[in-house]
Write an enzyme that holds these catalytic residues in place. Structure first.
Site, mmCIF file in Angstrom:
data_model
loop_
_atom_site.group_PDB
_atom_site.id
_atom_site.type_symbol
_atom_site.label_atom_id
_atom_site.label_comp_id
_atom_site.label_asym_id
_atom_site.label_seq_id
_atom_site.Cartn_x
_atom_site.Cartn_y
_atom_site.Cartn_z
ATOM 1 N N HIS A 179 0.843 -1.207 0.000
ATOM 2 C CA HIS A 179 0.000 0.000 0.000
ATOM 3 C C HIS A 179 0.871 1.247 0.000
ATOM 4 C CE1 HIS A 179 0.906 -0.743 4.237
ATOM 5 N NE2 HIS A 179 0.664 0.528 4.484
ATOM 6 N N ASP A 225 -0.012 -4.099 6.027
ATOM 7 C CA ASP A 225 -0.765 -3.510 7.138
ATOM 8 C C ASP A 225 -2.238 -3.783 6.876
ATOM 9 O OD1 ASP A 225 1.503 -2.513 8.280
ATOM 10 O OD2 ASP A 225 1.172 -0.439 7.673
ATOM 11 N N ASP A 276 1.228 -8.278 10.329
ATOM 12 C CA ASP A 276 1.264 -6.961 10.986
ATOM 13 C C ASP A 276 1.075 -7.074 12.498
ATOM 14 O OD1 ASP A 276 0.873 -4.277 11.650
ATOM 15 O OD2 ASP A 276 -1.069 -4.102 10.611
ATOM 16 N N SER A 291 -3.288 10.698 3.377
ATOM 17 C CA SER A 291 -3.420 9.432 2.659
ATOM 18 C C SER A 291 -4.696 8.668 3.026
ATOM 19 C CB SER A 291 -2.206 8.553 2.939
ATOM 20 O OG SER A 291 -2.109 8.307 4.321
ATOM 21 N N ASN A 292 -5.388 9.099 4.086
ATOM 22 C CA ASN A 292 -6.586 8.366 4.493
ATOM 23 C C ASN A 292 -7.775 8.792 3.642
ATOM 24 O OD1 ASN A 292 -8.632 6.966 5.737
ATOM 25 N ND2 ASN A 292 -7.758 7.238 7.780
ATOM 26 N N VAL A 349 -10.015 6.180 14.324
ATOM 27 C CA VAL A 349 -9.854 4.756 14.591
ATOM 28 C C VAL A 349 -8.547 4.307 13.955
ATOM 29 C CG1 VAL A 349 -12.334 4.278 14.702
ATOM 30 C CG2 VAL A 349 -11.118 4.050 12.518
ATOM 31 N N GLY A 398 -5.858 1.832 11.920
ATOM 32 C CA GLY A 398 -5.911 1.089 10.676
ATOM 33 C C GLY A 398 -5.352 -0.318 10.819
ATOM 34 N N HIS A 399 -5.012 -0.695 12.045
ATOM 35 C CA HIS A 399 -4.355 -1.987 12.249
ATOM 36 C C HIS A 399 -5.229 -2.942 13.070
ATOM 37 C CE1 HIS A 399 -0.491 -0.456 10.729
ATOM 38 N NE2 HIS A 399 -0.871 0.683 11.291
ATOM 39 N N HIS A 401 6.413 -5.782 11.439
ATOM 40 C CA HIS A 401 5.896 -4.424 11.671
ATOM 41 C C HIS A 401 5.637 -4.158 13.145
ATOM 42 C CE1 HIS A 401 3.913 -4.607 7.419
ATOM 43 N NE2 HIS A 401 5.218 -4.827 7.388
#
Lengths: 554, 554
Positions: free
Chosen positions: A73, A162, A194, A232-233, A364, A366-367, A389
């Site tokens: 990504h 991720d 991840d 980037s979100n 929130v 992202g993982h 990671h």
């Protein structure tokens, strides 16, 4: 044809015991593919450093074997080293469209021209030599993220990239659970997954929950709304725009990277925006304040970002007006806590209503949290597992999580960067070590700042420097001019004239003593001056500035 | 006798819009009392600074009016500036016994001898001039903490100090709710209250809940247990010792401040420890590892602390043995997050089981959350309110909380350090401003490092320094030796010899040009060298090191 070897190597060049700089090498025989090439932001003690990239000596030493770089990504910690890597290594790059779109921007900024970028779609499979690489859709805090399956003659390797398992993603495109299950059913040799949130129990909330909070906040806001988020979100930006539309507000975009990403995402169709919603930042005063949303960079309190400049009344186009609602839709990255706090305080001082971290639902992760990780492990059921990671403690927690699901301890590898992990269908082992580490980027210099320079910067930053200059008459072997002392960062000289005068006197005495004792070697004289002055200053001030004697010769 | 003035002034000299450096002045006519004298830890950009204390120019200008310094509790941010303040201001100090015990240690460390420390007990009242000062028991993360009531001819002022409302305190000594209620009943003019946790909804958990977690952790530990905590948290230490006794473990104390505070607390009776429980650190190897607890400093990851040294295998008495359980019973103070993370990672690498922040119940805050603040407001029902102890956003949140309870907005003062807040029985207003600010302490220097020195340290820390030395022949007006260039913290010279050689060439050209054009003033020559070299280096490296030309004359 030579007999095919029955082993595959996995070599992490970054991302082990650290957040960032993610890069993993897979080698089978004489073929190498690389997964991701990320950067890391400098640690506090890396003074003056702009960013850190992985040491790729191993790849350069084996440059003919490297067949491709495959990307999961478009985040900096996965693609940010590519402008440096691709300068030295001309290989094809594969990634999804948004990932490549963002990458192209980065390459352009760094004046790197590359013509070998290849777009793939989630669900695609490509053959590169002996590797068959599959791209599997996952959810993350950026659109178009994928996990990778790498089929080798020895077995299948799955790298999650991720990810999180968002059951209600904003774009409706759910993680490809079926593909993971299918791979698990067919048999997976090694899983790399991840570990960022391996400490967090439960599930990570859906990105959509942020939209609900946006809606509530919009309902209460009477004046302008300013939203800071990671550029980037794209899903977050989509939700901000959707909420703006619902509440009949226009949206202006601010900050270089926000403008760039929004343009790329619009162009590639990753953002859906009705016409006439986005306006130029210069037009915001043509609308009532209740009809405006400003989407901006600066969610990390970065000193030069648009939001920080607004907070400091230092932005040339937008100033905070009392009554503005500022939403900081992000969590501070470790190390940025104080910058973010300061920005929030200044926004409050300007009279803004600030909605931030402590307000639930404004951001929130992202993982994947622990329950999601367990699901992935249970779907894929790998023979061997490598947590990736994360800081060391994250890797340890993820390792324990895998063991709690029944994986034997000896099948889990908490690895270090540079370790060679070798797998046969039945066995895994650490069999070697290749060059790995941090390459520091400072301005245009890549790798020219190392430990000695950093140690000097640290000393300079703590107590400053005193420079002692003496001109020596070579023939007579005596002082021709000086000693002069110049200091920077040590003490405010006007208030400490006496101290500096006394210091000069000490140096003079030291030089006279050298002359008396017939000490003529410069190195010895310098070390004498350094010791005498250092001792004296420590007694008087309890500080240890750098002392730099310079002898000139006439 | 002069007619008594009908107004009282409250002047915060620290603690407003910042965490730390708490100090509040109350002035009535020609009488001043001071509440607390705290220090603040330096911000990230205060390079090389050890600590920050309040500017007390106002007190020194009015030294004859200062009647006493009254202390709420023994934390550094409330007493840490006293070694500096008492050197300049010889006034009586009042505080509870543990507070004074800790203060005495600090004064001794700083070679300050004071003979005017006066111990009080919670519940005491003392008369100082026109002020009648009452000491009211509260709970906090240190024993013997008090709030203060200050009765003046204009009205009663209540200052909460730092507090929480622990319903089950470890020593059984509950906050004196009755006294707060009584004061409220009699009428309070101004309340100053702790805002540290004004962002947190609900109640802060009882200190006793940590004991429960200790017990669980002890039950699972098979080898040694190492607990890191703030040394001043006597109740936490008591619980660690109690749990150790219950599980038949001996306790060794490690780290200078931990040893100091435990000794003071034992001496004054604030710690109850059965005989033979505490052993010397040198004796730990005489016991089985399952029979040992080590209580240590280092919960903030401080580089020189005992725990950090253990984590780095650098402690001369204790090394981590795989299987050790390390409990970090504290939250990172903002700014320390990365240090703490690094320590945790290294402990894991040594094979320890680490119990830390993310594990619930291993630490509780010492400050009141929103529901506790509401209770205090409702008990005291003041006419005017000044939120204290907090970043600006905490003060704002606390101000809003007070308004939500019905206090008119104009009766709440979100003040700044140095502002003079003047109150009559009916009115409050900001009526002036006195000198206030940060005094930076660096080694033995107090206030000799200011903005110029800090700016130099920042520049030095980012890109280092280049020193250009030239010796000029005064009579002939030409170069006698040099130019020589020496650099530190700029670039690793051995790898950049060409760059440095080119730089020298540029300087030479600049000097020749000066000579040609008849430029003879040193200032002009220096500025020429600085500009030429700076521009050249920026082009080549995109860095801006400090450039320091030095001209010697023979």
């Amino acid at each position: 044809m030579a007999r095919q070897p029955n082993k595959v190597q996995i070599i992490p060049l970054g991302g082990m015991g650290e957040i960032g700089k993610n890069m993993t090498v897979i080698r089978y025989g004489d073929e190498i593919i690389v997964i991701d090439s990320g950067l890391m932001f400098p640690e506090d003690d890396m003074l003056g450093i702009d960013l850190v990239i992985p040491d790729i000596t191993y790849l350069l030493d084996n440059r003919d074997l490297v067949k491709a770089i495959v990307l999961t990504h478009g985040h900096e910690d996965h693609i940010g080293a590519l402008p440096y890597v691709l300068k030295q290594l001309n290989v094809p790059v594969y990634g999804t469209r948004l990932t490549l779109g963002i990458l192209e921007g980065r390459l352009k900024e760094n004046n790197v021209s590359v013509n070998n970028l290849n777009a793939v779609k989630p669900g695609d499979q490509i053959q590169i030599g002996n590797f068959k690489i599959g791209f599997i859709r996952v959810s993350h805090s950026i659109a178009d993220a994928v996990a990778l399956s790498v089929k080798t003659p020895v077995g299948v390797i799955v790298h999650t990239g991720d990810f999180k398992l968002d059951q209600t993603p904003v774009d409706g495109k759910v993680t490809d659970f079926y593909r993971f299950a299918e791979l698990g059913d067919q048999g997976v040799l090694v899983l790399l997954a991840d570990s960022t949130n391996a400490e967090r129990p439960g599930y990570t909330q859906s990105e959509k929950s942020v939209g609900v909070t946006f809606d509530e906040t919009f309902r209460n806001a009477r004046e302008r709304i300013i939203i800071a988020s990671f550029s980037s979100n794209v899903h977050r930006i989509q939700q901000a725009i959707d909420t703006a539309c619902k509440h009949r507000r226009k949206v202006a975009i601010l900050g270089r990277s926000m403008v760039n990403v929004v343009n790329i995402a619009l162009e590639l169709g990753y953002l859906n925006v009705p016409e006439d919603v986005i306006i130029d930042i210069d037009e915001i005063n043509n609308y009532p304040s209740s009809g405006i949303v400003i989407l901006t960079t600066g969610s990390q309190g970065e000193p030069m970002s648009a939001l920080t400049r607004m907070a400091m009344s230092d932005h040339k186009k937008v100033e905070i007006i009392p009554g503005d609602t500022v939403i900081i839709s992000a969590t501070p990255i470790p190390g940025n806590e104080k910058l973010v706090s300061r920005t929030i305080d200044f926004l409050f001082r300007q009279g803004a209503e600030v909605v931030y971290e402590s307000t639930s639902g404004i951001h929130v992760s992202g993982h994947a949290s622990q329950e999601e990780l367990k699901l992935i492990h249970n779907l894929i059921r790998p023979k061997f597992f490598i947590p990736v990671h994360g800081e060391y403690r994250h890797l340890i927690k993820h390792s324990k999580l895998a063991q709690s699901l029944g994986m034997p301890k000896e099948n889990v590898f908490v690895a270090e960067n540079g370790q060679v992990l070798e797998f046969t269908p039945d066995k895994g082992a650490v069999t070697g070590k290749v060059t790995s580490g941090n390459v520091l980027v400072d301005g245009l210099g890549v790798g020219d700042v190392g430990n000695i320079v950093l140690r000097d910067r640290r000393q300079l930053s703590q107590d400053g420097i005193l420079i002692v200059v003496v001109t020596m008459d070579k023939q007579r072997g005596q002082v021709a001019a000086g000693p002069d002392i110049v200091s920077r960062g040590f003490v405010y000289v006007r208030e400490s004239e006496q101290l500096m005068e006394d210091a000069r006197e000490r140096v003079k005495q030291a030089l006279e003593k050298c002359e008396l004792n017939g000490v003529t070697e410069w190195a010895a004289i310098k070390s004498n001056v350094r010791d005498t002055l250092g001792k004296y200053l420590y007694e008087r001030t309890r500080r240890r500035p750098m002392i730099l004697p310079i002898i000139m010769e006439v």
